[in-house]
Enzyme design. Structure first.
Site, mmCIF file in Angstrom:
data_model
loop_
_atom_site.group_PDB
_atom_site.id
_atom_site.type_symbol
_atom_site.label_atom_id
_atom_site.label_comp_id
_atom_site.label_asym_id
_atom_site.label_seq_id
_atom_site.Cartn_x
_atom_site.Cartn_y
_atom_site.Cartn_z
ATOM 1 N N TYR A 378 22.437 19.920 157.211
ATOM 2 C CA TYR A 378 22.104 19.988 155.783
ATOM 3 C C TYR A 378 21.787 21.410 155.327
ATOM 4 O O TYR A 378 21.446 22.271 156.106
ATOM 5 C CB TYR A 378 20.988 19.006 155.420
ATOM 6 C CG TYR A 378 19.575 19.310 155.862
ATOM 7 C CD1 TYR A 378 18.848 20.351 155.276
ATOM 8 C CD2 TYR A 378 18.928 18.501 156.799
ATOM 9 C CE1 TYR A 378 17.541 20.605 155.634
ATOM 10 C CE2 TYR A 378 17.627 18.749 157.159
ATOM 11 C CZ TYR A 378 16.929 19.796 156.569
ATOM 12 O OH TYR A 378 15.623 20.032 156.930
ATOM 13 N N GLU A 379 21.969 21.613 154.018
ATOM 14 C CA GLU A 379 21.858 22.927 153.367
ATOM 15 C C GLU A 379 22.822 23.957 153.985
ATOM 16 O O GLU A 379 22.515 25.137 154.114
ATOM 17 C CB GLU A 379 20.426 23.446 153.367
ATOM 18 C CG GLU A 379 19.510 22.614 152.476
ATOM 19 C CD GLU A 379 18.208 23.285 152.153
ATOM 20 O OE1 GLU A 379 18.196 24.504 151.925
ATOM 21 O OE2 GLU A 379 17.193 22.570 152.133
ATOM 22 N N GLY A 380 23.981 23.451 154.365
ATOM 23 C CA GLY A 380 25.016 24.309 154.925
ATOM 24 C C GLY A 380 25.096 24.173 156.422
ATOM 25 O O GLY A 380 24.222 24.643 157.146
#
Length: 398
Positions: A378-380
């Site tokens: 998550y978040e990249g």
């Protein structure tokens, strides 16, 4: 406690953090953690109930104030913090909280991730209504960006915002939304309907809005998460967040603030894994001597400890640069990538060192193993962070 296992020793030693400056926050965190261990939250009793309990206790301790600008009930900061928040403080808090519970860490950070777009771009009345409630734990926040066909490729959003009398109507589906079904406040990103070049915008949506429904999802480490369906959800003009067409810039700016703190959460998980591993190797006797005396295991610990301290440097360098207003994209990318990947290795070693106990439900290494995996996505995802780093390097070199 062994200094190598003490959080933040690297930053203090190299002057990246001013010890006295952050001492009050660390003291507050130590008090909070001690109280949490004395009065633990029963996460098995229900994800939503545990999250709300955590939020109220975080608010009582004053910790939620660090994700809200001072003008709206947040922590007072010294000058020189870009955007009204301190990335360093958020990283410190997440490292402490993640050592204790992934659900606790998620409850904290989602208040920031789900409300900071409002602090950046919402109308003043909306800010003054929502943000003080975020700091007090009265409002639970969510950040609704990801869709079935738009994960890393955020420009592929399919949720639409169609103009209506006095506002817009939202239609679409968001997935893997933390706090789905629990949140009172969603920031939703959508494609504005119309001809020409796609425009993406952001909107504040109340959790009880007609047409908003939730299907919960189960993931490895239980916490409130799910799919949010938007069926003719009306959003008044006053609840638009930012200018039309500024949604992607707002979403990516929000993620840039909090991405480095994902690395800090990974530091906390790795801190706990190293502590548990060292303790177990000292206690566990095999072939007539403690496992800690096995040279191969000593070598493995040396590698993990070195990686952990290097990860701390990357995380707090990126946080300090962001606070000072001169961060570059690859700083957060390096911090997030290295901290999460090295934490995965530290936790895998903890599981291996514990043997059968390492994969036994209820044991700390087993919990950590479930909690770390999502941080690499998550978040990249790690692969996206590598692209960011490589592009920055190639642009710089020409």
């Amino acid at each position: 406690m062994n200094q190598l296992l003490t959080p933040y020793v690297t930053e203090r030693a190299l002057g990246l953090l001013d010890g006295p400056r952050w001492r009050p926050l660390e003291d507050a965190l130590a008090t909070f953690v001690a109280d949490l261990r004395a009065r633990p939250v029963d996460e098995e009793a229900g994800e939503d109930a545990a999250a709300r309990t955590y939020l109220l206790r975080l608010a009582t301790a004053g910790l939620l104030e660090w994700v809200v600008p001072a003008a709206y009930g947040g922590a007072e900061l010294e000058e020189g913090h870009a955007g009204g928040l301190s990335s360093t403080a958020i990283c410190l808090i997440r490292q402490w909280l993640a050592r204790e519970s992934g659900a606790l860490d998620t409850a904290f950070v989602m208040q920031g991730l789900g409300s900071y777009p409002l602090a950046l771009a919402a109308s003043e009345p909306l800010r003054r209504y929502v943000l003080p409630r975020v700091a007090s734990g009265a409002t639970v926040c969510a950040f609704a960006l990801t869709e079935p066909e738009a994960g890393s490729d955020v420009k592929n959003l399919r949720t639409t915002a169609t103009a209506a009398d006095g506002g817009v109507v939202l239609e679409g589906t968001k997935c893997f939304i933390s706090n789905a079904g629990l949140a009172d406040s969603y920031v939703v990103f959508a494609r504005e309907a119309g001809e020409g070049k796609p425009r993406f915008s952001a909107f504040f949506v109340a959790g009880d809005s007609p047409g908003l429904s939730v299907i919960r999802t189960r993931v490895l480490a239980p916490h409130p998460i799910g799919t949010v369906k938007l069926e003719r959800v009306f959003v008044p003009d006053a609840h638009r967040v930012g200018e039309p067409g500024a949604g992607l810039k707002l979403a990516l700016g929000n993620l840039d603030v909090f991405r480095v703190s994902v690395g800090a959460a990974a530091l906390g998980l790795a801190d706990r894994a190293l502590t548990e591993t060292v303790g177990h190797l000292k206690r566990r006797v095999q072939f007539g001597k403690p496992l800690a005396e096995q040279q191969g295991l000593q070598f493995a610990l040396a590698d993990l400890a070195t990686e952990q301290l290097a990860a701390q440097l990357l995380v707090y360098r990126a946080a300090a640069a962001r606070d000072a207003g001169h961060a570059t994209s690859e700083m957060a990318a390096m911090a997030k990538m290295h901290a999460t990947e090295s934490a995965q290795r530290a936790i895998d070693r903890a599981v291996q060192s514990f043997g059968g106990l390492g994969v036994t439900v209820g044991q700390v290494p087993e919990r950590l193993y479930r909690e770390i995996r999502a941080l690499r996505i998550y978040e990249g995802a790690t692969e996206v962070q590598k692209l960011v780093i490589a592009r920055a390097l190639l642009d710089e070199r020409g």
